[in-house]
Write an enzyme that holds these catalytic residues in place. Structure first.
Site, PDB file in Angstrom:
ATOM      1  N   LYS A 183      11.100  -3.173   6.516  1.00 52.03           N
ATOM      2  CA  LYS A 183      10.397  -3.487   5.577  1.00 52.03           C
ATOM      3  C   LYS A 183      10.310  -2.222   4.567  1.00 52.03           C
ATOM      4  O   LYS A 183      10.839  -1.080   5.104  1.00 52.03           O
ATOM      5  CB  LYS A 183       9.075  -3.645   6.086  1.00 52.03           C
ATOM      6  CG  LYS A 183       7.820  -3.808   4.705  1.00 52.03           C
ATOM      7  CD  LYS A 183       6.454  -3.993   5.106  1.00 52.03           C
ATOM      8  CE  LYS A 183       5.517  -4.550   3.981  1.00 52.03           C
ATOM      9  NZ  LYS A 183       4.139  -4.593   4.710  1.00 52.03           N
TER      10      LYS A 183
ATOM     11  N   SER B 233       2.007  -8.845   3.079  1.00 54.02           N
ATOM     12  CA  SER B 233       2.939  -8.253   2.313  1.00 54.02           C
ATOM     13  C   SER B 233       4.236  -7.952   2.909  1.00 54.02           C
ATOM     14  O   SER B 233       5.190  -7.642   2.349  1.00 54.02           O
ATOM     15  CB  SER B 233       2.284  -6.794   1.801  1.00 54.02           C
ATOM     16  OG  SER B 233       2.434  -5.897   2.924  1.00 54.02           O
TER      17      SER B 233
ATOM     18  N   SER C 125      -1.086  -7.995   7.147  1.00 54.34           N
ATOM     19  CA  SER C 125       0.444  -8.000   6.345  1.00 54.34           C
ATOM     20  C   SER C 125       1.515  -8.332   7.498  1.00 54.34           C
ATOM     21  O   SER C 125       2.450  -8.318   7.029  1.00 54.34           O
ATOM     22  CB  SER C 125       0.540  -6.835   5.643  1.00 54.34           C
ATOM     23  OG  SER C 125      -0.112  -6.960   4.364  1.00 54.34           O
TER      24      SER C 125
END
Lengths: 97, 505
Positions: B77, B160, B184
């Site tokens: 990420k 997210s 997330s």
């Protein structure tokens, strides 16, 4: 939250929002605060705030390390992302006339 | 060979048996990333750096010094800083930013070197798209465009960590890292049909993770199976003296219970979960939950029952309040954390300004997106003199009640089972104009972050539009290995996690 509150908060947040932007964002923030108001009905008298989840589980003593130099000089690498730099210093607009 | 369909546990065996090299595997995924650009899952890919790492991994394998993960590709990420790849947290504020160091998660998983002798030997495939500064529930808040759901490109991937979820679901990475501040990891995993775990707060170092809300942020793995997640989590977690909230290293193998029955050495092999008590919180199955999601989660509960578990009802009475509490505490911490972005040391600086204060304001206004600005404004407001007690302190006090409610529930059960989200993925743009509507989607995931508990998302079905549904397993502090055990036993008796996204395949 009113429009004059909004401009004060935007200033404290170091954000530069126009009147039009403020008028567009304000109803969204008011909706968030309407949601947040639900908390006021909860009786929390006598309760200590919980700032950190692990504090619920155990008292974390502040971890201490020995007082020794552990970091080497990374100045050159750290300056590489500076938007403006001179002689290894960050350049900012003049603050003292 | 369709390597992207293989769990990493099997990929590791193929590497060890020399059926494939790390360079071949890495090139395979790089080709898929190139062909799968339409998902917008990656923000930065650098083929030569990945192949260079793969070549080093092959040398480690050849020298017979490899570990369980050596040579396996992983996507990170974009909230983790990485040497070599750009680290932007999907914000214009950090456009083009190159970190001079690796986040601890990245170095723990990466190729071992002088700085990082204990690296697991994995190969970085690149950086995945995300909601800007991890603020969002749909991955529509990225400054670089939304991530599309590989099950149906008209739908959101979830946020997210949506780029990581889409990358694995579309077969553009075998496994990925994510972070979970209010759901997330779990919510995008549920929306994309993956398994993902948010460990207990403090298990995984936050050093080098671009901070959103420091008392809530926690990193974890997102993969196809519970076994894959156990492998990655074992390598990710460690004590880190550079993170003062990092817990002592337990040196845990999170996969140690996977193949065991719940009661050790139980003779009843048909009921491996005999003795397990599963709590179903009544507040998680109340108004607002989509019928198809409720049915899928209830069917999963019955499946656990057939494996020997006992189902009981529990109560988490302050579940609804977790939304206002979270949306006070997280913005408050974010307003503080994001004050470092002032255009002085790194990040975007406006071209024109009058003085220092004007430079700060213009740089921040140009650099941050709408949702980030909204949360900074909320956070600044609740921390202001006059509002601090009513909002911030009150939220922290209710946080204590929420954490205590979980402990009361865990006196009656071993794990808690419920839905991850009230519904499946929604259409792109459907909720973007109403932030509060979007915040309500986090109702089942926020409370575990507030309490710091481990929780995971496990695929448990599909709705009639063929969109994945996830169930959530929540455990008490430091019970990750047990959660993964329950998920693994469920996955041995179901095939939801094995299904491939048709658009992504």
């Amino acid at each position: 939250m009113k429009l004059n509150d909004f401009q004060r908060i935007a200033h404290l947040s170091s954000l530069d929002l126009s009147q039009a932007e403020a008028e567009a964002v304000l109803p969204q923030l008011q909706a968030v605060f309407a949601l947040v108001e639900e908390m006021q009905a909860v009786d929390t008298s006598g309760l200590a705030p919980l700032a950190h989840p692990i504090l619920f589980l155990r008292d974390l003593a502040q971890p201490l390390r020995s007082d020794a130099v552990t970091e080497v000089d990374h100045r050159a690498e750290n300056m590489q992302s500076a938007p403006a730099e001179q002689d290894g210093y960050f350049l900012v607009p003049r603050v003292i006339e | 060979m369709s390597w992207h369909q293989l769990p990493i546990a099997l990929m590791a065996k193929a590497l060890a048996a020399k059926e494939v090299s790390s360079v071949e595997l890495t090139q395979y995924f790089l080709d898929r990333i190139e062909a799968g650009k339409r998902w917008n899952a990656y923000l930065d890919v650098s083929a030569h750096l990945s192949l260079e790492q793969a070549s080093k991994a092959d040398k480690i394998i050849a020298s017979r010094k490899s570990g369980k993960l050596t040579g396996i590709p992983v996507a990170h990420k974009d909230v983790f800083v990485t040497r070599g790849w750009k680290s932007t947290a999907a914000s214009k504020m950090l456009e083009g930013y190159q970190s001079p160091f690796d986040a601890t998660v990245v170095s723990n998983l990466g190729i071992p070197d002088e700085l990082n002798p204990n690296g697991a030997g994995m190969v970085c495939l690149g950086k995945t798209n995300m909601d800007e500064f991890a603020m969002g529930s749909s991955n529509e808040n990225s400054a670089y465009g939304p991530v599309l759901n590989p099950w149906n490109s008209e739908y959101v991937a979830g946020g997210s960590s949506g780029g990581s979820a889409a990358a694995v679901a579309a077969g553009l990475a075998p496994i990925a890292t994510g972070t979970d501040t209010g759901g997330s990891i779990r919510q995008p995993a549920a929306f994309c049909g993956l398994t993902g775990i948010k460990p207990s707060y403090g298990r995984v170092s936050r050093y080098g993770m671009i901070a959103y809300a420091s008392s809530l942020d926690q990193a974890g793995p997102m993969g196809k199976t519970a076994e894959d997640c156990a492998l990655l989590l074992s390598a990710m977690s460690s004590h880190d003296p550079r993170d003062s909230t990092s817990l002592a290293d337990s040196g845990e193998d999170y996969g140690r219970y996977l193949t065991q029955s719940w009661i050790k050495d139980s003779a009843n092999s048909a009921k491996p979960l005999e003795g397990l008590i599963v709590g179903l919180p009544k507040e998680f199955f109340a108004e607002g939950l989509a019928l198809e999601v409720a049915n899928a989660v209830n069917a999963a509960a019955k499946a656990l029952q057939e494996l020997g578990a006992e189902l009981i009802e529990v109560s988490l009475p302050k579940t609804k309040l977790s939304i206002p509490v979270y949306y006070v505490l997280a913005p408050a911490e974010a307003s503080s954390n994001l004050s470092r972005f002032d255009g002085v040391r790194y990040g975007h600086r406006a071209n024109e300004y009058r003085d220092l204060s004007d430079m700060y304001k213009k740089s921040r206004t140009e650099g941050f997106g709408a949702e980030v600005k909204r949360r900074i404004l909320v956070g600044t407001y609740v921390l202001c003199h006059g509002y601090y007690d009513a909002y911030y302190l009150q939220a922290q006090k209710i946080r204590r009640i929420i954490a205590a409610d979980f402990q009361a529930a865990f006196e009656k059960c071993d794990v808690i089972l419920g839905p991850v989200a009230p519904d499946v993925a929604w259409r792109l743009g459907e909720k973007s104009k109403d932030p509060v509507q979007m915040y309500l989607e986090d109702i089942y995931t926020l409370s575990t972050n507030l309490a710091g508990l481990p929780a995971m998302s496990v695929p448990c079905g599909f709705n009639t539009s063929n969109l994945p549904i996830g169930m959530q397993l929540i455990g008490n502090y430091f019970s990750e290995a047990r959660l993964l055990q329950v998920a693994h036993q469920y996955q041995q008796n179901s095939d939801w996690h094995l299904r491939q996204a048709s658009e992504g395949a």
